[in-house]
Design an enzyme around this catalytic site. Structure first.
Site, short mmCIF file in Angstrom:
data_model
loop_
_atom_site.label_atom_id
_atom_site.label_comp_id
_atom_site.label_asym_id
_atom_site.label_seq_id
_atom_site.Cartn_x
_atom_site.Cartn_y
_atom_site.Cartn_z
N ASP A 26 1.04 -1.16 0.01
CA ASP A 26 0.16 -0.07 0.33
C ASP A 26 1.38 1.51 -0.25
O ASP A 26 2.21 0.88 -0.17
CB ASP A 26 -0.96 -0.35 1.23
CG ASP A 26 -2.07 0.82 1.44
OD1 ASP A 26 -2.59 1.09 -0.14
OD2 ASP A 26 -1.81 1.40 2.13
N ASP A 28 -0.49 5.20 0.72
CA ASP A 28 -1.07 6.69 1.74
C ASP A 28 -0.85 5.70 2.76
O ASP A 28 -1.08 4.88 3.71
CB ASP A 28 -1.73 6.64 1.11
CG ASP A 28 -2.19 7.28 0.19
OD1 ASP A 28 -1.01 8.51 0.33
OD2 ASP A 28 -3.37 7.19 -0.44
N ASP A 225 -1.12 -0.79 6.31
CA ASP A 225 -0.97 -0.51 7.58
C ASP A 225 -2.55 0.09 7.91
O ASP A 225 -3.14 0.63 8.73
CB ASP A 225 -1.05 1.93 7.02
CG ASP A 225 -2.00 2.47 6.75
OD1 ASP A 225 -2.18 1.80 5.28
OD2 ASP A 225 -2.35 3.77 6.82
#
Length: 342
Positions: A26, A28, A225
């Site tokens: 991922d 961001d 995250d």
């Protein structure tokens, strides 16, 4: 194939960058936040890549094109090609192309990444509900997306057009904190129309399909995250995962995670790719990791010992997940989590 219920984080005797052929990263909250590289990300990714691990960047953010994302990564010191980037815009464009006639006109509520992805699939982006679209697609358009774009989507959907969304992440991390994501914008249109979109992004199957088709990974590791997109997407795809604590998920949320939100591995940041993972041992009487022991006692999680706070978190997760089984942990975890200082 979906994942199975996990009762503790796993250990690994070898570095994750050696145990897996491809990292599905991922962006961001993992590689960067607010356009700036997260601490240790550039160095860790460089080392993993130099050791032979293929790095692919998988993002629910549909705003930018793969070429723009790759250029940004390269500027940050993480060399990348457009083919290394997979976006939810690409996933939703493939989903739509499978259902709509070739050359169909599509009302776009979002950014350039979405328009480019649609053209690649032979669909024609338009800007107005009066341009004779046959469908509506909505993706993250950045903080300056005009409110009138939501009205335009509502006009078309209320006329009976099918509605698609690149993703439904409610929030997006930035340099100044957490901001509304595409999911928040989708909720605006949902309220105005009463309709439900078809969604392509993580954690849903269209995104996993797009990623597998574009990377050819044989033993991938999802790195993210967010529990409700990255980790749940890995669970749905039967893929193992690494949760890093550089984005929206904190220790308390991780301890109380439901089965589909429990990662295989836990680490502070992307340096976790370069190391093995400590094993969690024990049973219902107590779970041990490093210098810590965690157990469930009297309706609460109890943590004893000292050492690396991450080891304490791993032990706490094992105690909480084992107690919860196929549900969410209902034990009081505040005192134990606070002690770790994470």
């Amino acid at each position: 194939m979906s994942g199975t219920s996990r009762t503790r984080p796993s250990g690994s005797s070898t570095a994750l960058s050696e145990a897996y052929d491809t990292a599905l990263l991922d962006l961001d909250g993992v590689v960067y936040a607010g356009g700036q590289a997260i601490d240790h990300a550039v160095e860790a990714l460089g080392t993993a890549r130099d050791g032979g691990m293929h790095l692919a960047y998988v993002t629910n953010n549909a705003l930018r094109t793969p070429a723009a994302v790759a250029a940004h990564l390269t500027e940050l010191g993480v060399p990348a090609e457009p083919t290394d980037v997979i976006t939810s815009a690409q996933a939703v464009a493939r989903l739509m192309a499978d259902q709509l006639p070739a050359g169909a006109r599509v009302l776009v509520i979002g950014g350039e990444g979405l328009r480019v992805a649609l053209r690649e699939r032979g669909l024609e982006p338009v800007e107005s509900a009066d341009d004779d679209p046959v469908a509506v697609v909505q993706g993250y358009g950045g903080p300056d997306l005009a409110w009138g774009r939501f009205a335009e989507a509502s006009y078309a959907i209320n006329r009976g057009l099918p509605w698609y969304a690149s993703n439904t992440d409610l929030t997006i991390p930035g340099a100044r904190g957490i901001a509304p994501g595409n999911g928040a914008a989708v909720e605006v249109v949902r309220i105005a129309t009463g309709a439900e979109p078809q969604v392509a992004g993580k954690p849903l199957p269209p995104m996993h399909r797009e990623t597998v088709l574009r990377t050819g990974a044989e033993r991938p590791l999802v790195v993210g995250d967010r529990l409700d997109t990255d980790i749940e997407g890995a669970f749905n795809g039967g893929v193992e995962s690494l949760l890093v604590l550089t984005g929206v998920t904190d220790a308390a949320q991780l301890v109380t995670a439901v089965p589909e939100h429990r990662p295989t591995y836990i680490d502070a940041d992307l340096r976790g790719l370069l190391t093995g993972q400590p094993e969690v041992t024990g049973d219902g009487g107590g779970f041990r990791c490093g210098g810590w022991t965690a157990s469930a006692e009297g309706g609460a999680l109890v943590l004893e010992g000292d050492g690396d706070a991450l080891d304490g978190l791993r032990a706490l997760c094992a105690a909480a997940w084992s107690h919860a089984g196929d549900g969410a942990c209902d034990l009081d975890a505040d005192k134990a989590v606070t002690r770790l200082g994470l």
